[in-house]
Design a protein around this motif. Structure first.
Motif, PDB file in Angstrom:
ATOM      1  N   GLY A 139       1.020  -1.270   0.077  1.00  0.00           N
ATOM      2  CA  GLY A 139       0.089   0.177  -0.086  1.00  0.00           C
ATOM      3  C   GLY A 139       0.883   1.294   0.170  1.00  0.00           C
ATOM      4  O   GLY A 139       0.263   2.280  -0.252  1.00  0.00           O
ATOM      5  N   PHE A 140       2.096   1.117  -0.010  1.00  0.00           N
ATOM      6  CA  PHE A 140       2.618   2.398   0.370  1.00  0.00           C
ATOM      7  C   PHE A 140       2.841   3.306  -0.851  1.00  0.00           C
ATOM      8  O   PHE A 140       2.890   4.602  -0.809  1.00  0.00           O
ATOM      9  CB  PHE A 140       4.535   2.030   0.702  1.00  0.00           C
ATOM     10  N   ASP A 141       2.910   2.741  -2.069  1.00  0.00           N
ATOM     11  CA  ASP A 141       2.761   3.535  -3.241  1.00  0.00           C
ATOM     12  C   ASP A 141       1.808   4.414  -3.336  1.00  0.00           C
ATOM     13  O   ASP A 141       1.675   5.592  -3.578  1.00  0.00           O
ATOM     14  CB  ASP A 141       2.878   2.807  -4.609  1.00  0.00           C
ATOM     15  N   ALA A 142       0.351   3.639  -3.017  1.00  0.00           N
ATOM     16  CA  ALA A 142      -0.698   4.600  -3.125  1.00  0.00           C
ATOM     17  C   ALA A 142      -0.940   5.406  -1.953  1.00  0.00           C
ATOM     18  O   ALA A 142      -1.443   6.632  -2.014  1.00  0.00           O
ATOM     19  CB  ALA A 142      -2.100   3.800  -2.747  1.00  0.00           C
ATOM     20  N   TRP A 143      -0.125   5.105  -0.660  1.00  0.00           N
ATOM     21  CA  TRP A 143      -0.226   6.016   0.366  1.00  0.00           C
ATOM     22  C   TRP A 143       0.744   7.312   0.144  1.00  0.00           C
ATOM     23  O   TRP A 143       0.342   8.291   0.503  1.00  0.00           O
ATOM     24  CB  TRP A 143       0.101   5.283   1.601  1.00  0.00           C
ATOM     25  N   THR A 144       1.746   6.926  -0.550  1.00  0.00           N
ATOM     26  CA  THR A 144       2.790   8.099  -1.003  1.00  0.00           C
ATOM     27  C   THR A 144       2.019   9.111  -1.871  1.00  0.00           C
ATOM     28  O   THR A 144       2.034  10.274  -1.828  1.00  0.00           O
ATOM     29  CB  THR A 144       3.893   7.511  -1.358  1.00  0.00           C
ATOM     30  N   ALA A 145       1.347   8.607  -2.785  1.00  0.00           N
ATOM     31  CA  ALA A 145       0.733   9.297  -3.728  1.00  0.00           C
ATOM     32  C   ALA A 145      -0.524  10.192  -3.120  1.00  0.00           C
ATOM     33  O   ALA A 145      -0.562  11.346  -3.446  1.00  0.00           O
ATOM     34  CB  ALA A 145       0.086   8.295  -4.833  1.00  0.00           C
ATOM     35  N   GLY A 146      -1.339   9.529  -2.391  1.00  0.00           N
ATOM     36  CA  GLY A 146      -2.323  10.163  -1.516  1.00  0.00           C
ATOM     37  C   GLY A 146      -1.702  11.442  -0.747  1.00  0.00           C
ATOM     38  O   GLY A 146      -2.484  12.308  -0.556  1.00  0.00           O
ATOM     39  N   ALA A 147      -0.443  11.000   0.098  1.00  0.00           N
ATOM     40  CA  ALA A 147       0.005  12.018   0.891  1.00  0.00           C
ATOM     41  C   ALA A 147       0.538  13.178   0.018  1.00  0.00           C
ATOM     42  O   ALA A 147       0.182  14.306   0.209  1.00  0.00           O
ATOM     43  CB  ALA A 147       1.274  11.519   1.573  1.00  0.00           C
ATOM     44  N   ALA A 148       1.036  12.983  -1.109  1.00  0.00           N
ATOM     45  CA  ALA A 148       1.447  14.087  -2.063  1.00  0.00           C
ATOM     46  C   ALA A 148       0.167  14.886  -2.390  1.00  0.00           C
ATOM     47  O   ALA A 148       0.237  16.256  -2.731  1.00  0.00           O
ATOM     48  CB  ALA A 148       2.264  13.581  -3.358  1.00  0.00           C
ATOM     49  N   ALA A 149      -0.765  14.285  -2.792  1.00  0.00           N
ATOM     50  CA  ALA A 149      -2.059  14.883  -3.321  1.00  0.00           C
ATOM     51  C   ALA A 149      -2.664  15.852  -2.231  1.00  0.00           C
ATOM     52  O   ALA A 149      -3.402  16.842  -2.836  1.00  0.00           O
ATOM     53  CB  ALA A 149      -2.978  13.847  -3.718  1.00  0.00           C
ATOM     54  N   VAL A 150      -2.660  15.730  -1.049  1.00  0.00           N
ATOM     55  CA  VAL A 150      -3.003  16.660   0.041  1.00  0.00           C
ATOM     56  C   VAL A 150      -2.128  17.322   0.547  1.00  0.00           C
ATOM     57  O   VAL A 150      -2.332  18.000   1.893  1.00  0.00           O
ATOM     58  CB  VAL A 150      -4.042  15.788   1.139  1.00  0.00           C
ATOM     59  N   GLY A 151      -0.798  17.456   0.313  1.00  0.00           N
ATOM     60  CA  GLY A 151       0.274  18.291   0.633  1.00  0.00           C
ATOM     61  C   GLY A 151       0.890  17.582   2.121  1.00  0.00           C
ATOM     62  O   GLY A 151       1.571  18.483   2.822  1.00  0.00           O
ATOM     63  N   ARG A 152       1.114  16.262   2.309  1.00  0.00           N
ATOM     64  CA  ARG A 152       1.267  15.659   3.314  1.00  0.00           C
ATOM     65  C   ARG A 152       2.654  15.006   3.000  1.00  0.00           C
ATOM     66  O   ARG A 152       2.639  14.584   2.079  1.00  0.00           O
ATOM     67  CB  ARG A 152       0.471  14.664   4.128  1.00  0.00           C
ATOM     68  N   PRO A 153       3.778  14.982   3.931  1.00  0.00           N
ATOM     69  CA  PRO A 153       4.918  14.146   3.670  1.00  0.00           C
ATOM     70  C   PRO A 153       4.823  12.737   3.567  1.00  0.00           C
ATOM     71  O   PRO A 153       3.785  12.072   3.863  1.00  0.00           O
ATOM     72  CB  PRO A 153       5.925  14.418   4.734  1.00  0.00           C
ATOM     73  N   ALA A 154       5.680  12.154   2.477  1.00  0.00           N
ATOM     74  CA  ALA A 154       5.511  10.696   2.212  1.00  0.00           C
ATOM     75  C   ALA A 154       5.613   9.781   3.626  1.00  0.00           C
ATOM     76  O   ALA A 154       6.408  10.314   4.136  1.00  0.00           O
ATOM     77  CB  ALA A 154       6.481  10.271   1.376  1.00  0.00           C
ATOM     78  N   PRO A 155       4.833   8.882   3.482  1.00  0.00           N
ATOM     79  CA  PRO A 155       4.761   8.115   4.941  1.00  0.00           C
ATOM     80  C   PRO A 155       6.036   7.224   5.001  1.00  0.00           C
ATOM     81  O   PRO A 155       6.806   6.762   4.179  1.00  0.00           O
ATOM     82  CB  PRO A 155       3.892   7.026   4.830  1.00  0.00           C
ATOM     83  N   ASP A 156       6.590   7.095   6.257  1.00  0.00           N
ATOM     84  CA  ASP A 156       7.730   6.135   6.539  1.00  0.00           C
ATOM     85  C   ASP A 156       7.088   4.810   7.421  1.00  0.00           C
ATOM     86  O   ASP A 156       5.840   4.923   7.533  1.00  0.00           O
ATOM     87  CB  ASP A 156       8.515   6.809   7.317  1.00  0.00           C
ATOM     88  N   LEU A 157       7.598   3.934   7.702  1.00  0.00           N
ATOM     89  CA  LEU A 157       7.064   2.946   8.434  1.00  0.00           C
ATOM     90  C   LEU A 157       7.660   2.928   9.869  1.00  0.00           C
ATOM     91  O   LEU A 157       8.898   2.999  10.334  1.00  0.00           O
ATOM     92  CB  LEU A 157       7.835   1.393   7.758  1.00  0.00           C
ATOM     93  N   VAL A 158       6.613   3.232  10.730  1.00  0.00           N
ATOM     94  CA  VAL A 158       6.807   3.336  11.996  1.00  0.00           C
ATOM     95  C   VAL A 158       6.372   1.761  12.767  1.00  0.00           C
ATOM     96  O   VAL A 158       5.333   1.207  12.439  1.00  0.00           O
ATOM     97  CB  VAL A 158       5.895   4.268  12.599  1.00  0.00           C
ATOM     98  N   VAL A 159       7.304   1.461  13.574  1.00  0.00           N
ATOM     99  CA  VAL A 159       6.970   0.180  14.210  1.00  0.00           C
ATOM    100  C   VAL A 159       7.139   0.241  15.803  1.00  0.00           C
ATOM    101  O   VAL A 159       7.737   0.750  16.163  1.00  0.00           O
ATOM    102  CB  VAL A 159       7.928  -0.938  13.627  1.00  0.00           C
ATOM    103  N   VAL A 160       5.881  -0.305  16.231  1.00  0.00           N
ATOM    104  CA  VAL A 160       5.841  -0.833  17.831  1.00  0.00           C
ATOM    105  C   VAL A 160       5.861  -1.988  18.410  1.00  0.00           C
ATOM    106  O   VAL A 160       4.967  -2.674  17.820  1.00  0.00           O
ATOM    107  CB  VAL A 160       4.906   0.086  18.458  1.00  0.00           C
ATOM    108  N   LEU A 161       6.697  -2.595  18.903  1.00  0.00           N
ATOM    109  CA  LEU A 161       7.003  -3.903  19.510  1.00  0.00           C
ATOM    110  C   LEU A 161       6.312  -4.179  20.713  1.00  0.00           C
ATOM    111  O   LEU A 161       6.851  -3.259  21.935  1.00  0.00           O
ATOM    112  CB  LEU A 161       8.326  -4.602  19.423  1.00  0.00           C
ATOM    113  N   ARG A 162       5.708  -4.808  21.396  1.00  0.00           N
ATOM    114  CA  ARG A 162       5.411  -4.892  22.786  1.00  0.00           C
ATOM    115  C   ARG A 162       5.251  -6.537  22.883  1.00  0.00           C
ATOM    116  O   ARG A 162       4.892  -7.272  22.495  1.00  0.00           O
ATOM    117  CB  ARG A 162       3.839  -4.532  22.922  1.00  0.00           C
ATOM    118  N   PHE A 163       5.922  -6.770  24.100  1.00  0.00           N
ATOM    119  CA  PHE A 163       6.104  -8.213  24.616  1.00  0.00           C
ATOM    120  C   PHE A 163       6.094  -8.341  26.029  1.00  0.00           C
ATOM    121  O   PHE A 163       6.401  -7.365  26.787  1.00  0.00           O
ATOM    122  CB  PHE A 163       7.604  -9.022  24.210  1.00  0.00           C
TER     123      PHE A 163
END
Length: 217
Positions: free
Chosen positions: A193-217
């Protein structure tokens, strides 16, 4: 059982939570109010009030659970203030709520530390570099003024790095065990989904997404 949570959001946008301009702060406050509401109030003391001040709780005082955020944590995070250790679990829960609301996409996978290690070992056995290990996605911390709690680790991978991870995994999936192949396919389907999310972000003036990860054990 623990979990790994993946979010598609620019790391700069996440860091803005901790120095939020008025419009963003108002939006995040609304999310917190919707997800957590107001703390419950204690009933009147009744007969317990006769036992003395050591056990007496003032009627109407908020009941604050250790992992439920209040307006105090909302204010602390929005201004980048220090959160004391006994309230950090609540602050991380609040941050997860904001990430869910502001991210382009989210994926939650239940697994424990042993399962994560086994998956990364299987990737390594198939020839994938350790730089593309799933557990390695938290190697680069979030760079936010909120300390982790025991059993939690968080980090991010820049958007291009997330695509590189997907490219490294894809050709070796047939060599993984059935269980690990299913896990890898699930992550890759989400990363697609990153390609579509990146395009969507550009269309509304938001920066391209990165991958944020949270691990809980």
């Amino acid at each position: 059982m623990g979990s790994i949570r993946l979010y598609a959001i620019a790391i700069g946008e996440l860091r803005d939570f901790f120095a939020a301009p008025p419009e963003l702060a108002a939006r995040l406050r609304r999310v917190a109010a919707t997800d957590f509401g107001e703390p419950k109030r204690t009933p009147s003391a009744g007969r317990l009030g006769q036992l003395g001040p050591l056990v007496r709780v003032p009627p109407g005082a908020p009941v604050v659970a250790p992992d439920v955020p209040t307006g105090v944590e909302v204010a602390q995070l929005l201004s980048g203030q220090y959160v004391p250790p006994h309230r950090r679990a609540a602050a991380w829960r609040l941050l997860a709520s904001w990430l869910r609301a502001e991210s382009w996409g989210r994926l939650v996978i239940e697994l424990d530390a042993a399962q994560l290690a086994a998956f990364d070992f299987d990737l390594s056995r198939a020839g994938v570099s350790s730089q593309f290990a799933l557990g390695g996605t938290v190697r680069e911390g979030l760079g936010v003024p909120l300390s982790a709690v025991p059993g939690l680790a968080a980090g991010y991978v820049p958007g291009p790095g997330a695509k590189a991870l997907a490219a490294a995994w894809r050709p070796v999936l047939p060599e993984l065990t059935p269980e690990h192949r299913a896990l890898g396919e699930r992550v890759l389907d989400w990363l697609a989904g990153f390609d579509a999310w990146t395009a969507g972000a550009a269309a509304v003036g938001r920066p391209a997404p990165d991958l944020v990860v949270v691990l809980r054990f």
